[in-house]
Enzyme design. Structure first.
Site, mmCIF file in Angstrom:
data_model
loop_
_atom_site.group_PDB
_atom_site.id
_atom_site.type_symbol
_atom_site.label_atom_id
_atom_site.label_comp_id
_atom_site.label_asym_id
_atom_site.label_seq_id
_atom_site.Cartn_x
_atom_site.Cartn_y
_atom_site.Cartn_z
ATOM 1 N N TRP A 42 0.707 -1.437 -0.046
ATOM 2 C CA TRP A 42 0.175 0.006 -0.066
ATOM 3 C C TRP A 42 0.694 1.196 -0.151
ATOM 4 C CZ3 TRP A 42 -4.842 1.986 0.074
ATOM 5 C CH2 TRP A 42 -5.125 2.938 0.532
ATOM 6 N N MET A 43 0.376 2.833 -1.060
ATOM 7 C CA MET A 43 1.323 4.160 -0.884
ATOM 8 C C MET A 43 0.238 4.512 -0.452
ATOM 9 S SD MET A 43 3.266 5.440 -3.199
ATOM 10 C CE MET A 43 2.014 5.167 -5.202
ATOM 11 N N ASP A 63 -0.216 9.139 -0.109
ATOM 12 C CA ASP A 63 0.195 11.139 -0.224
ATOM 13 C C ASP A 63 1.586 10.652 -0.384
ATOM 14 O OD1 ASP A 63 -2.049 10.476 1.434
ATOM 15 O OD2 ASP A 63 -1.024 12.302 3.058
ATOM 16 N N SER A 96 1.876 12.375 7.568
ATOM 17 C CA SER A 96 2.529 13.225 6.468
ATOM 18 C C SER A 96 2.708 14.064 6.712
ATOM 19 C CB SER A 96 1.481 13.431 5.306
ATOM 20 O OG SER A 96 0.589 12.357 4.557
ATOM 21 N N ARG A 103 -2.843 17.653 12.047
ATOM 22 C CA ARG A 103 -1.927 17.009 11.158
ATOM 23 C C ARG A 103 -1.515 17.367 9.138
ATOM 24 N NH1 ARG A 103 -6.522 13.934 10.931
ATOM 25 N NH2 ARG A 103 -7.607 13.737 8.253
ATOM 26 N N ASP A 104 -0.374 16.970 9.031
ATOM 27 C CA ASP A 104 0.239 17.247 7.914
ATOM 28 C C ASP A 104 1.141 18.738 8.139
ATOM 29 O OD1 ASP A 104 -1.214 14.598 7.441
ATOM 30 O OD2 ASP A 104 -3.000 15.772 6.594
ATOM 31 N N GLU A 156 -7.267 17.983 5.737
ATOM 32 C CA GLU A 156 -5.615 17.060 5.471
ATOM 33 C C GLU A 156 -4.407 18.091 5.017
ATOM 34 O OE1 GLU A 156 -7.386 12.921 6.231
ATOM 35 O OE2 GLU A 156 -6.832 13.441 4.476
ATOM 36 N N ASP A 178 -11.459 15.465 3.585
ATOM 37 C CA ASP A 178 -11.253 14.642 4.526
ATOM 38 C C ASP A 178 -12.515 14.075 4.180
ATOM 39 O OD1 ASP A 178 -10.878 12.038 5.376
ATOM 40 O OD2 ASP A 178 -10.824 13.095 8.190
#
Ligand code: FRU
Length: 535
Positions: free
Chosen positions: A19-20, A22, A82, A145-146, A200, A233
Site C-alpha cells: 500500500w501507498m 500521500d 504525512s 496533522r500534516d 488535510e 477529508d
C-alpha cells in the site's frame, strides 16, 4: 502475484508491492530528486504507516531506497504520517511529519538526515525532543496533522501551517519558529471555510503572476499570488484557491470568495488526493505530486498485492491568460520516454461516428489532440446536453466529442476523454472537459463514474488536450492544463496488445476535425537502487 499484473503502470511511480498513499517531503538535493510516501510495507491496505523513499535524477526513472522512517517511538507508534521538507539557507534539511502517538494523538515531529554528505539521504534521525507540537486547546487530538514546508516572514522567522477543523469549519493554523523545536501559535488562523470539514495536507505557496518560472516558498511581493490548497477529508478532493497572503496579520484572502478553498476549484477532477508541491531549485519550477487512489475493493487490492500510484509530477503556474486558475503540465522530463510518433491531421469525425487511429498497441501513450468544430446546417432544435453528467453517450447538439482510450477493438471496454459544449441562454458557450469511466471495465465491484468540469476556452482557441495513458491510469489535461482529470481504470479486455485508440463524435449538430501527435512511451523501469553501489 500475477493477478491483474496488466494494471501495473510503466512510467508512473508505484512501489514494488503493498500500500501507498500521500506523497511526502519532496525535495531536490545534490543532484537527486527525493520522493517519500506513506507506505505500508506489510499489506496492500492502509495501516502500519512508514515513509517509503525513492530517488531519481529526472523525476521519471525512480530507484527505490530503504524505508526512511518507521513507527518506532511512542510519539509515532501508530504511524509516521504525512509531512513536508524545508531546505534551510545554510544547507540543512528539516523534515516535519505527523506522528500518530501510542494513544492516537496527532502531533508534529522533527527529523533530519543523519548525513548531509550522502546525496541519497538514506538515514534519518528523529529529534530527541519530539513531539515539537501537540494539538492546541479546543482542537480534537485526531484533527491536527500534516505540517507544510516552512517559509520565512519579514522578521526572518519561519512559519508553518497545519490543517484542522472546528466543528465542520476547515481551518489552518500558523506557527512561528526559529529552530523548528519550539513554536508560537499565531493569533487567528491563516484561513477558515465553514462546512468544508477537516483540512488535510495543506499546501501554501506563491505563484508568479506574469512569468513561466516557479518561486521559492518564502517569496511574497506584488509579483505573486498565493495558492492555498486543502485536501478535504469528508469528500477526498483536493481543492485550491488563488488569493493574497497578508504577512502582517498572517491571513490569506481569496481573490474570489465564490471560489474559496473547498467550494471552488479542484486540482484534478478525477481520482486524486493528498497532493503536495515543492520548489525545484534545480530547474526553477514548482512541482506538484498527487496520490491516485484505487476505486476497486480492498479484497481486490489484497489479491493483486498492491494499491495506489502517484501522478506524473506536474509543473504548476498561474494562468495569466484567464487570471482565474492554475495551469498544470507534466514535467518536461516525461518527453525523454517518447519513442516513435504517429501524426494525423484533419481527421474528419462526422456526427455520430467512431474512427479508429491505427497506432498499434495503445497502453503507453502521450497524446496531443486538437479539435476543429464544424457546425452542421441543421434545422434540429439545439439540445445542450448537461456538462459531464450524462457521460459520453448523452448526445447533444455540440458534443460530446473526444477520444476513446484503453479501448478494445470491439469497444466492449473504453474510457472516453472528451469535450462537451453547452450554449447558454446569453448565447455564449460553456465548454466542459470530462472523463467517463462507466464502460472502462467489465470487472465487478469497481467504482466507475463520470468526472469533469468546465474548462475556460479563450477567443480564437481550438479545443485541445494532452492525454497520458499508462495501462490503468489516464491523466488528461485540457486547454494547456487549465482543467485536469486523472482516471484509474481496471481493464480486463483492453490490455497489452489488445488496447486501441479511437476518436469519437457523439454530437448531433457538428462534425469535428481532429489533428493529433501521438507518441508511444517507453517504460521507466523503476527498480531498487543497487545498494552495493552505495559507499
Ligand atoms: C491523507 C492522510 C493524512 C495523514 C496520512 C496518513 O491521505 O490521511 O492526513 O497524515 O494520510 O496516512
Amino acid at each position: 502475484n500475477a493477478m491483474f499484473s496488466w494494471q501495473r503502470t510503466a512510467f508512473h511511480f508505484q512501489p514494488e508491492r503493498n500500500w501507498m498513499n500521500d506523497p511526502n517531503g519532496p525535495l531536490f538535493y545534490k543532484g537527486w530528486y527525493h520522493l517519500f510516501y506513506q507506505y505500508n510495507p506489510d499489506s496492500a491496505i492502509w495501516g502500519n504507516i512508514t515513509w517509503g523513499h525513492a530517488v531519481s535524477t529526472d523525476l521519471i526513472h525512480w530507484l527505490y531506497l530503504p524505508l526512511a522512517m518507521v513507527a518506532d517511538q511512542w510519539y509515532d507508534a501508530n504511524g509516521v504520517w504525512s509531512g513536508s521538507a524545508t531546505l534551510l539557507p545554510d544547507g540543512q534539511i528539516v523534515m516535519l511529519y505527523t506522528g500518530d502517538t501510542v494513544d492516537a494523538v496527532q502531533v508534529v515531529c522533527l527529523a533530519h538526515p543523519a548525513n548531509l554528505s550522502d546525496p541519497l539521504l538514506i538515514d534519518w534521525v528523529k529529534y530527541s525532543g519530539n513531539p515539537v507540537l501537540t494539538p492546541p486547546p479546543g482542537i480534537l487530538t485526531t484533527d491536527f496533522r500534516d505540517p507544510t514546508t516552512a517559509w520565512t516572514g519579514p522578521d526572518g522567522k519561519w512559519r508553518i501551517t497545519i490543517g484542522s477543523k472546528v466543528n465542520t469549519t476547515g481551518i489552518s493554523f500558523v506557527y512561528h519558529t526559529e529552530d523548528f523545536k519550539t513554536y508560537n501559535m499565531s493569533k487567528g488562523v491563516l484561513h477558515a471555510v465553514p462546512g468544508t470539514g477537516m483540512w488535510e495536507c495543506i499546501d501554501f505557496y506563491p505563484v508568479v503572476i506574469n512569468g513561466s518560472k516557479g518561486v521559492e516558498t518564502s517569496v511574497n511581493n506584488p509579483s505573486v499570488k498565493h495558492v492555498l490548497k486543502a485536501s478535504l477529508d469528508d469528500t477526498k478532493v483536493d481543492h485550491y484557491a488563488l488569493g493574497t497572503y497578508f504577512e502582517e496579520n498572517e491571513t490569506w484572502v481569496p481573490d474570489n470568495p465564490a471560489l474559496d478553498v473547498g467550494i471552488g476549484l479542484k486540482y484534478d477532477y478525477g481520482r486524486y488526493y493528498a497532493s503536495k508541491t515543492f520548489y525545484d531549485q534545480n530547474k526553477e519550477r514548482r512541482i506538484l505530486w498527487g496520490w491516485i487512489n484505487e476505486t476497486d475493493t480492498e479484497s481486490d487490492d489484497l489479491a493483486k498485492g498492491w494499491a495506489s500510484v502517484q501522478t506524473i509530477p506536474r509543473t504548476v503556474l498561474f494562468d495569466n491568460k484567464t487570471g482565474t486558475n492554475l495551469i498544470q503540465w507534466p514535467v518536461e522530463e516525461i518527453e525523454e520516454l517518447r519513442l516513435n510518433n504517429t501524426d494525423f491531421s484533419d481527421v474528419l469525425v462526422e456526427a455520430g461516428t467512431v474512427v479508429e487511429l491505427d497506432i498499434g498497441t495503445a497502453t503507453q501513450l502521450d497524446i496531443l489532440v486538437e479539435f476543429e468544430v464544424e457546425p452542421l446546417e441543421s434545422s434540429e432544435t439545439v439540445n445542450s446536453s448537461v456538462g459531464c453528467g450524462g457521460g459520453a453517450v448523452d448526445r447533444g447538439t455540440f458534443g460530446p466529442f473526444g477520444i476513446l482510450v484503453i479501448a478494445d477493438e470491439t469497444l466492449t471496454e473504453l474510457t472516453p476523454i472528451y469535450f462537451n459544449l453547452a450554449n447558454s441562454t446569453e448565447g455564449d458557450v460553456t465548454t466542459y472537459f470530462c472523463a467517463d469511466e462507466r464502460r472502462s471495465s467489465k470487472a465487478p465491484d469497481v467504482f466507475k463514474q463520470v468526472y469533469g468540469s468546465e474548462v475556460p476556452v479563450l477567443d480564437g482557441e481550438k479545443h485541445f488536450a494532452r492525454v497520458l495513458v499508462d495501462h490503468s491510469i489516464v491523466e488528461s489535461f485540457a486547454q494547456g492544463g487549465r482543467t485536469v482529470i486523472t482516471s484509474r481504470v481496471y481493464p480486463t479486455e483492453a490490455i497489452y496488445g489488445a488496447a486501441r485508440l479511437f476518436l469519437f463524435n457523439n454530437a448531433t449538430g457538428l462534425n469535428v476535425k481532429a489533428t493529433l501527435k501521438i507518441w508511444q512511451l517507453n517504460s521507466a523501469f523503476i527498480h531498487p537502487f543497487p545498494l552495493d553501489q552505495i559507499q
